[in-house]
Structures are given as structure tokens and as C-alpha cells.
Write a protein that holds these residues in place. Structure first.
Motif, PDB file in Angstrom:
ATOM      1  N   MET A   8       2.345 -12.961   7.753  1.00  0.00           N
ATOM      2  CA  MET A   8       1.700 -11.730   7.290  1.00  0.00           C
ATOM      3  C   MET A   8       2.719 -10.861   6.573  1.00  0.00           C
ATOM      4  O   MET A   8       3.846 -10.710   7.039  1.00  0.00           O
ATOM      5  CB  MET A   8       1.080 -10.953   8.457  1.00  0.00           C
ATOM      6  N   ILE A   9       2.319 -10.296   5.445  1.00  0.00           N
ATOM      7  CA  ILE A   9       3.142  -9.314   4.756  1.00  0.00           C
ATOM      8  C   ILE A   9       2.354  -8.008   4.680  1.00  0.00           C
ATOM      9  O   ILE A   9       1.136  -7.987   4.885  1.00  0.00           O
ATOM     10  CB  ILE A   9       3.558  -9.769   3.345  1.00  0.00           C
ATOM     11  N   ALA A  10       3.045  -6.917   4.417  1.00  0.00           N
ATOM     12  CA  ALA A  10       2.408  -5.604   4.336  1.00  0.00           C
ATOM     13  C   ALA A  10       2.466  -5.071   2.914  1.00  0.00           C
ATOM     14  O   ALA A  10       3.449  -5.281   2.198  1.00  0.00           O
ATOM     15  CB  ALA A  10       3.082  -4.619   5.282  1.00  0.00           C
ATOM     16  N   MET A  11       1.410  -4.377   2.521  1.00  0.00           N
ATOM     17  CA  MET A  11       1.353  -3.684   1.238  1.00  0.00           C
ATOM     18  C   MET A  11       1.006  -2.225   1.525  1.00  0.00           C
ATOM     19  O   MET A  11      -0.053  -1.937   2.110  1.00  0.00           O
ATOM     20  CB  MET A  11       0.309  -4.320   0.322  1.00  0.00           C
ATOM     21  N   ILE A  12       1.895  -1.313   1.134  1.00  0.00           N
ATOM     22  CA  ILE A  12       1.707   0.116   1.408  1.00  0.00           C
ATOM     23  C   ILE A  12       1.268   0.827   0.136  1.00  0.00           C
ATOM     24  O   ILE A  12       1.974   0.801  -0.874  1.00  0.00           O
ATOM     25  CB  ILE A  12       2.993   0.754   1.951  1.00  0.00           C
ATOM     26  N   LEU A  13       0.100   1.451   0.188  1.00  0.00           N
ATOM     27  CA  LEU A  13      -0.426   2.208  -0.951  1.00  0.00           C
ATOM     28  C   LEU A  13       0.230   3.580  -0.966  1.00  0.00           C
ATOM     29  O   LEU A  13      -0.049   4.423  -0.114  1.00  0.00           O
ATOM     30  CB  LEU A  13      -1.940   2.316  -0.833  1.00  0.00           C
ATOM     31  N   ALA A  14       1.103   3.809  -1.941  1.00  0.00           N
ATOM     32  CA  ALA A  14       1.909   5.031  -1.955  1.00  0.00           C
ATOM     33  C   ALA A  14       1.923   5.699  -3.325  1.00  0.00           C
ATOM     34  O   ALA A  14       2.859   6.424  -3.652  1.00  0.00           O
ATOM     35  CB  ALA A  14       3.339   4.706  -1.517  1.00  0.00           C
ATOM     36  N   GLY A  15       0.877   5.497  -4.103  1.00  0.00           N
ATOM     37  CA  GLY A  15       0.897   5.999  -5.478  1.00  0.00           C
ATOM     38  C   GLY A  15       0.033   7.200  -5.747  1.00  0.00           C
ATOM     39  O   GLY A  15      -0.050   7.663  -6.884  1.00  0.00           O
ATOM     40  N   GLY A  16      -0.619   7.726  -4.707  1.00  0.00           N
ATOM     41  CA  GLY A  16      -1.533   8.841  -4.922  1.00  0.00           C
ATOM     42  C   GLY A  16      -0.827  10.154  -5.231  1.00  0.00           C
ATOM     43  O   GLY A  16       0.303  10.380  -4.812  1.00  0.00           O
TER      44      GLY A  16
END
Length: 373
Positions: A8-16
Motif C-alpha cells: 500500500m502507498i499513500a497519496m496526500i491531497l495537499a493542493g487546495g
């Protein structure tokens, strides 16, 4: 290069943009906003990954990314400075078909399918970079496997008055979700999505490609991907989380979450040796509390010089508070100078500000003031 498969890898939504945080995000991304005196908001998602032994993290950046990218660096504080895996900032880019911004949360992942495919994961963990909480993602993954889910959504019970701010869902007695509504005007339940998802990668990849080909889509997880999977009768389960969690998307919620660190009610434990919150550690001298100072129920960080009164407040690194000045129920961000004879009540003072002698900053019970030049 030898490539190793990651479970499993993680993707962090940080563009807002974080426009509801007003001046606090005029020049920096919301996940880079200071929190708790010595952290930035994104430290909590990254620390959860580190503590959950997730060693491959993609961070989707877009709005004002410089401070955020500088803070993350090569990921050393979170043990993510690795040649294969580790942390990677993934910003919008141009190719032979042209350049483009991320159109939505789902599109941000779609545009980086190549990054995910590189690690051939079975599962992908999708996170928001602007929430404050401690969570062991390995327990959620175990639940995901146990239920044979195609998608698992972490959920928390919220007050009905706050429910319209979140994705609201309904689940049966086995935890299987049968209804999902993104930010409904009239919520059907109080079970709110935390913005933490575990997808089977093959299911998500197919859904992202299909969504991208839909010209009428907003390319958003809550508005498009999840409702479409529900309509397709996908196995979607709710993972109930019972710990501390706060969405700090507004000035008021950010202030409240800071106050929770020192309040008498539910609070986030910053002092748990088994679940540390990691961050970039600024090189600062010890704090100095002078004989003229009075400090009560507050967090005061390294590099501070306190000569005045501090009560129920968060004082960040390298702050100076002058004689006869009073800071009450407030958040003072890094590198602030508060001169003598200043009164601050129920306010957030932004990084680097100089509050002149004689100034009074008084917030009301239903209004948190932001002090900035």
C-alpha cells in the motif's frame, strides 16, 4: 533500478487553496499553515504514515506550494528520505498534449497514475493534507481486507449541525455503505467521511480513467468517484474511527483545534511516546520565562522570550511577548513580536507580525480575529 512491490502507498491531497482560512492562506498552502506551536497541519498525515510504516507517499501540490515543499524537503523527519519510495511532491506538469492544473481531487490522482503504477500496490490510501488526528492506518487496512472491500471510507460521528460540511453516508449493520451524499443541505445521518480512503488499486485506476473520460464530471472523489462506485454496486465499507479528528478548514475550526490541545475536553495527545508527531525541528534556544511573566495552561515553544502574561494560549517558536502584555485564549504563530502593553484575546496572530505597543486585539465569542499587517 530494482523495483519492489509495495502493498500500500499513500497519496496526500495537499493542493487546495483553503480560502476559508482567509489571510492565513494568502501566500501558503493550507497544509503548510502552522499548528500547535511547532507543527504544520500536514505533519499529522505524514506522521500517521510514518507510524503506520507506510514508506511511500505522494503529495499532490498545486496552490502556493513553495513553503510546503520546503517544509517537506526529502522527508527526513518522517523517515521518508528513501531512494525507492519515500516522499515525492507531485505538482501539475506539462507534456506533449499541453499543460494543465489539477481539475479536482480525483483528477489529481489520475494525472499521477504513472507514479502509483511504479510501485504496483494492491491498495492505495488517499488522505487529505489538512486534518488534525492520530490514526493507525494498518488497522484500517486490516478491516479493509477482512470485509473484502473494494473501497473503505474512514468515518466519524459528527454533530447534526455540522453534518452539511462533510460527505455524509449511511451503512447497514455490517458496515456496508448504501448511501453517500457530498455536503448535503439536509443530511440523512451524522456519519461523516473523514476524507481517508483505502481503495483496491485496480478498482480505483479503472474508476479514474472512466471518470476522466466523462466530460460532465467534476473529477472529484466525493461528487463523482464514490457515487459512481455505489451505483455500480461496489463493495464499499465504513471504518468507524473513535479518536480525535478535526477538519481545520475554517479560521474558527483551526482556533478550536489549537485550544483543544490545552483544554479540559477531548484533546489530541501530543505526548504519546508510542505515536509521535514528527516535524522539521527549528534550531532555537530554550524558552525564557522572566520574573515579570505569568504563564498558565499554555504551550510555549523553543526560542520564546516571555515577559508578559500568557493564559490558555499556544505560543509558537521564536515569539517575544513584552512586559505588561496579555495573551489570552489565542494562537501566536512563529516569529511574532508582541511589544509592551498589548492585549490579545481570542485571536490568531500570523507568523512574523509585530504587534505594536498599546494595541488591543479583542475577539468575540463567535468571532476569531486574525491579526496581520
Amino acid at each position: 533500478m530494482i523495483q519492489y512491490k509495495k502493498e500500500m502507498i499513500a497519496m496526500i491531497l495537499a493542493g487546495g487553496q483553503g480560502s476559508r482560512l482567509k489571510e492565513l492562506t494568502y501566500t501558503i498552502a493550507k497544509p503548510a499553515v502552522p499548528f500547535g506551536g511547532k507543527y504544520r497541519i500536514i505533519d499529522f498525515a505524514l506522521s500517521n504514515c510514518a507510524n503506520s510504516e507506510i514508506d511511500t507517499v505522494g503529495i499532490l501540490t498545486q496552490y502556493e506550494p513553495y513553503v510546503l515543499n520546503e517544509h517537506i524537503g526529502i522527508g527526513t523527519p518522517w523517515d521518508l528520505d528513501r531512494r525507492y519510495g519515500g516522499v515525492r511532491a507531485l505538482s501539475p506538469y506539462s507534456n506533449k498534449t499541453g499543460g494543465r492544473w489539477y481539475k479536482g481531487t480525483a483528477n489529481a490522482i489520475y494525472e499521477n497514475i504513472f507514479f502509483v503504477d511504479r510501485y504496483k500496490p494492491e491498495y492505495v490510501l488517499i488522505l487529505s493534507g489538512d486534518h488534525i488526528y492520530n490514526m493507525d492506518y494498518t488497522k484500517m487496512l486490516k478491516y479493509h481486507k477482512k470485509t473484502n472491500a473494494e473501497l473503505t471510507i474512514a468515518v466519524i460521528d459528527v454533530d447534526i449541525k455540522e453534518a452539511s460540511r462533510f460527505g455524509i453516508l449511511s451503512a447497514d449493520e455490517n458496515g456496508k455503505i448504501f448511501d453517500f451524499d457530498e455536503k448535503p443541505e439536509k443530511p440523512k445521518s451524522t456519519l461523516a467521511s473523514m476524507g481517508v480512503y483505502i481503495f483496491n488499486w485496480d478498482i480505483l485506476k479503472e474508476a479514474l480513467i472512466e471518470d476522466e473520460n466523462d466530460k460532465n464530471s467534476s473529477n472529484d472523489f466525493g461528487k463523482n468517484i464514490i457515487p459512481k462506485l455505489l451505483n455500480d454496486n461496489a463493495d464499499i465499507f465504513a471504518y468507524e474511527f473513535s479518536g480525535y479528528w478535526r477538519d481545520v478548514g475554517t479560521v474558527e475550526s483551526l482556533w478550536e483545534a489549537n485550544m483543544d490541545l490545552i483544554g479540559d475536553g477531548e484533546k489530541l495527545d501530543l505526548f504519546n511516546p508510542d505515536w509521535k508527531i514528527y516535524s522539521v525541528n527549528p534550531i532555537s534556544p530554550p524558552q525564557f520565562i522572566s520574573e515579570t511573566a505569568n504563564v498558565e495552561s499554555s504551550l510555549v515553544n523553543d526560542g520564546c522570550i516571555i515577559e508578559g502574561n500568557v493564559v490558555k494560549s499556544i505560543v509558537s517558536t521564536k515569539v517575544k511577548i513584552g512586559k505588561n502584555s496579555s495573551v489570552v485564549e489565542s494562537v501566536i504563530m512563529p516569529d511574532v513580536i508582541i511589544e509592551e502593553n498589548v492585549s490579545i484575546y481570542k485571536a490568531i496572530v500570523m507568523s512574523g507580525e509585530v504587534v505594536k505597543s498599546g494595541t488591543k486585539i479583542i475577539g468575540k465569542d463567535n468571532e476569531i480575529l486574525i491579526e496581520s499587517n
